[in-house]
Design a protein around this motif. Sequence first.
Motif, PDB file in Angstrom:
ATOM      1  N   THR A 130     -68.458  48.415  64.614  1.00  0.00           N
ATOM      2  CA  THR A 130     -67.196  48.418  65.349  1.00  0.00           C
ATOM      3  C   THR A 130     -66.085  48.601  64.324  1.00  0.00           C
ATOM      4  N   THR A 131     -64.860  48.713  64.785  1.00  0.00           N
ATOM      5  CA  THR A 131     -63.717  48.746  63.882  1.00  0.00           C
ATOM      6  C   THR A 131     -62.829  47.552  64.203  1.00  0.00           C
ATOM      7  N   ASN A 139     -58.461  50.857  61.323  1.00  0.00           N
ATOM      8  CA  ASN A 139     -59.656  51.657  61.605  1.00  0.00           C
ATOM      9  C   ASN A 139     -60.807  51.315  60.662  1.00  0.00           C
ATOM     10  N   ALA A 184     -58.668  45.397  70.349  1.00  0.00           N
ATOM     11  CA  ALA A 184     -58.314  46.002  71.643  1.00  0.00           C
ATOM     12  C   ALA A 184     -59.152  45.417  72.773  1.00  0.00           C
ATOM     13  N   ALA A 185     -60.340  44.939  72.456  1.00  0.00           N
ATOM     14  CA  ALA A 185     -61.227  44.328  73.451  1.00  0.00           C
ATOM     15  C   ALA A 185     -60.911  42.845  73.636  1.00  0.00           C
ATOM     16  N   SER A 245     -59.702  47.655  64.934  1.00  0.00           N
ATOM     17  CA  SER A 245     -58.879  47.972  66.112  1.00  0.00           C
ATOM     18  C   SER A 245     -59.677  47.895  67.409  1.00  0.00           C
ATOM     19  N   GLU A 246     -60.947  48.326  67.408  1.00  0.00           N
ATOM     20  CA  GLU A 246     -61.769  48.263  68.627  1.00  0.00           C
ATOM     21  C   GLU A 246     -61.993  46.829  69.083  1.00  0.00           C
ATOM     22  N   ILE A 247     -62.303  45.959  68.148  1.00  0.00           N
ATOM     23  CA  ILE A 247     -62.594  44.578  68.537  1.00  0.00           C
ATOM     24  C   ILE A 247     -61.315  43.864  68.971  1.00  0.00           C
ATOM     25  N   CYS A 279     -64.091  49.911  59.349  1.00  0.00           N
ATOM     26  CA  CYS A 279     -65.359  49.611  60.040  1.00  0.00           C
ATOM     27  C   CYS A 279     -65.886  48.238  59.655  1.00  0.00           C
ATOM     28  N   GLN A 294     -66.513  41.168  71.495  1.00  0.00           N
ATOM     29  CA  GLN A 294     -67.324  42.318  71.862  1.00  0.00           C
ATOM     30  C   GLN A 294     -68.797  41.942  71.912  1.00  0.00           C
TER      31      GLN A 294
END
Length: 133
Positions: A54-55, A31, A61-62, A57-59, A33, A66
């Motif tokens: 972004t984090t 998580n 997961a994408a 994990s977000e990038i 940033c 991104q």
Amino acid sequence: MQIFDRRTTTKDNTTNPSWNETHDFVVTDLNQCITFDLMDHDVSSDDEIGLAVTTVSEILAAGGKQELSMLHKDNPIEGKLSVSCKFFHFAAEGNSLSASDHSNDGLMCGVATVLVAGVFDIPGNRKGSCYFV
């Protein structure tokens, strides 16, 4: 929280700068940033053009890529930032610090390599130069 500052090269006179530069960051938490601050380079002072966040994990997961929206003074701007990321987990060996310190606490220990590809459609007249920090 550990903060790692990196700076891209400066690109001149464009609303669609392309960097294709990679920067490595130590990751202790998925998580964590990643903040991108697009700056306008001027002789007297540098001004913020936009901010994207972004984090790890977000990038990931994408799919590792991104296109991030940017804000300027809490207001959305039209420009988009294109980034990619790869995560390299440190091997958990019995005698390694990562294995003993992060075995069951949910924290990751590794390196994220982030590629700042470029920005497109930066608003305004870009007769100056811009860079990310």
